[in-house]
Design a protein around this motif. Structure first.
Motif, PDB file in Angstrom:
ATOM      1  N   GLN A 162      -1.366  -4.169  -3.236  1.00 38.18           N
ATOM      2  CA  GLN A 162      -0.389  -5.240  -3.099  1.00 38.18           C
ATOM      3  C   GLN A 162      -0.825  -6.157  -1.960  1.00 38.18           C
ATOM      4  O   GLN A 162      -1.296  -5.691  -0.924  1.00 38.18           O
ATOM      5  N   TRP A 163      -0.647  -7.470  -2.159  1.00 35.53           N
ATOM      6  CA  TRP A 163      -1.003  -8.412  -1.103  1.00 35.53           C
ATOM      7  C   TRP A 163      -0.313  -8.061   0.219  1.00 35.53           C
ATOM      8  O   TRP A 163      -0.951  -7.925   1.255  1.00 35.53           O
ATOM      9  N   ARG A 164       1.003  -7.953   0.149  1.00 35.69           N
ATOM     10  CA  ARG A 164       1.767  -7.676   1.365  1.00 35.69           C
ATOM     11  C   ARG A 164       1.632  -6.193   1.737  1.00 35.69           C
ATOM     12  O   ARG A 164       1.877  -5.322   0.914  1.00 35.69           O
ATOM     13  N   PRO A 165       1.282  -5.901   2.972  1.00 38.82           N
ATOM     14  CA  PRO A 165       1.187  -4.488   3.374  1.00 38.82           C
ATOM     15  C   PRO A 165       2.513  -3.747   3.208  1.00 38.82           C
ATOM     16  O   PRO A 165       2.523  -2.564   2.847  1.00 38.82           O
ATOM     17  N   GLU A 166       3.614  -4.434   3.448  1.00 36.61           N
ATOM     18  CA  GLU A 166       4.914  -3.766   3.352  1.00 36.61           C
ATOM     19  C   GLU A 166       5.313  -3.459   1.911  1.00 36.61           C
ATOM     20  O   GLU A 166       6.244  -2.683   1.675  1.00 36.61           O
ATOM     21  N   ASP A 167       4.620  -4.059   0.936  1.00 33.57           N
ATOM     22  CA  ASP A 167       4.914  -3.788  -0.476  1.00 33.57           C
ATOM     23  C   ASP A 167       4.145  -2.581  -1.006  1.00 33.57           C
ATOM     24  O   ASP A 167       4.418  -2.115  -2.116  1.00 33.57           O
ATOM     25  N   ARG A 168       3.185  -2.094  -0.257  1.00 28.07           N
ATOM     26  CA  ARG A 168       2.417  -0.928  -0.699  1.00 28.07           C
ATOM     27  C   ARG A 168       3.205   0.355  -0.479  1.00 28.07           C
ATOM     28  O   ARG A 168       3.981   0.459   0.469  1.00 28.07           O
ATOM     29  N   LYS A 169       2.968   1.316  -1.342  1.00 26.39           N
ATOM     30  CA  LYS A 169       3.605   2.616  -1.163  1.00 26.39           C
ATOM     31  C   LYS A 169       2.952   3.355   0.000  1.00 26.39           C
ATOM     32  O   LYS A 169       1.788   3.118   0.345  1.00 26.39           O
TER      33      LYS A 169
END
Length: 371
Positions: free
Chosen positions: A346-353
């Motif tokens: 995911q582009w955004r780090p906060e969107d990654r699991k």
């Protein structure tokens, strides 16, 4: 195999040497740019250890500090056994200075070595699932218990634990019966490395090498990670932390399961790796970067306009997708696997699991399609 002594920085280890009155060198396992690695016998405990003997300038106190944190954080965590720890540390006084030494459990091949032993040059789905489970346990331990970001997850740094002790005895006997070739450079011995044989039983996967690791509770934006595995936030010089490891692992999976890189970053004009070419590939695969991420990056203005459009002087590749890039699975199993991958990419780090969330993924816990 003999070129490590060109720098004159390496400690002149002799097979048969005894260090600290307890570690007897049995043979050479390998070498890198900052160290040589040796199999040794612990004479007091009647066991085998690996000695990592650093060059005069190769040791990093930050790395030793990381090993201290890793060894003590929470040994009861299920990921503790999948992170390589340090058993001991000492210093050898060489003719030109001090050489720090790290004592660790000996390990079998790295994933990179394992791939070269395999004629198909790729893992089976079963092997991939088992290995990823162990790596994710290791990352959960590092991220949640140790507060450490590894930053250098690659096949060279993922090792197989030795549970078949016959390998250690066979290595020792082979050295006695047919000593390793050696030469002398300025009076110092330089040995050929010797490989372990094939184990009858394989141990677990262990994540190693913390020379580039950093504390994760302080976000930073310096350059990090192997080029082709760099996360978007690292490339843009936005603040990064634990999720950078998750992207790194996701991109690396292509090397061991698809026998190719996911991204190459080969600039068509400069004919070498460049960040703009890498970001163009990521854009081709995932679409344009979210504007809020672009606005966080120190380097973003090199690649994107103020409203988030691509402007770098390299074209965005057409026809790229995870579906097209994955070539070994079909049907529902492929869909599940790609969902697993999207949890990391995911582009955004906060969107990654997180590593812990990925451990519960349906694909990782499903029966293999190869059964």
């Amino acid at each position: 195999m003999f070129d490590e002594f060109k720098s004159g920085q390496y400690y002149p280890v002799n097979i048969g040497d005894v260090y600290e009155s307890k570690y007897q060198v049995l043979g050479k396992l390998g070498f890198g740019s900052t160290s040589t690695v040796w199999l040794a016998r612990h004479l007091q405990e009647h066991s085998h250890v690996a000695l990592k003997v650093y060059t005069r300038e190769g040791a990093d106190n930050d790395e030793f500090e990381m090993y201290g944190i890793i060894s003590k954080a929470n040994p009861s965590h299920p990921g503790y056994g999948h992170v390589r720890t340090a058993l001991d540390r000492f210093v050898l006084q060489g003719p030109s200075g001090d050489h720090p030494c790290l004592v660790q459990k000996p390990m079998w091949d790295s994933w990179r070595d394992f791939l070269f032993r395999n004629p198909t040059h790729r893992f089976t789905e079963d092997l991939l699932k088992a290995g990823l489970t162990h790596v994710l346990l290791a990352l959960d331990y590092l991220h949640t218990e140790c507060k450490i970001v590894h930053t250098d997850i690659k096949a060279d740094n993922i090792l197989q634990e030795i549970v078949d002790n016959r390998l250690l005895d066979e290595f020792t006997q082979a050295e006695l019966q047919m000593p390793s070739p050696r030469k002398f450079v300025n009076g110092a011995p330089v040995y050929m490395s010797r490989r372990f044989g094939i184990p009858r039983k394989f141990g677990g996967v262990v994540l190693s090498d913390f020379g580039a690791a950093v504390r994760g509770n302080l976000k930073r934006n310096h350059s990090a990670q192997p080029n082709v595995y760099r996360s978007p936030e690292v490339m843009l010089k936005a603040a990064w932390s634990y999720p950078a490891d998750i992207w790194n692992l996701g991109a690396m999976i292509w090397d061991v399961y698809e026998d190719k890189h996911m991204f190459y970053g080969q600039d068509p004009k400069e004919n070498k790796y460049m960040t703009r070419a890498h970001l163009a590939e990521v854009t081709g695969m995932l679409g344009l970067a979210p504007l809020d991420l672009v606005q966080r990056g120190v380097r973003s203005k090199e690649f994107f306009t103020e409203d988030g459009k691509w402007k770098a002087d390299v074209p965005i590749p057409e026809g790229m997708s995870l579906e097209a890039s994955e070539e070994n699975l079909e049907g529902e199993n492929k869909r599940m696997f790609l969902n697993f991958m999207r949890g990391m990419l995911q582009w955004r780090p906060e969107d990654r699991k997180t590593a812990k969330e990925l451990l519960d993924d349906p694909w990782l816990n499903s029966p293999s399609s190869e059964e």
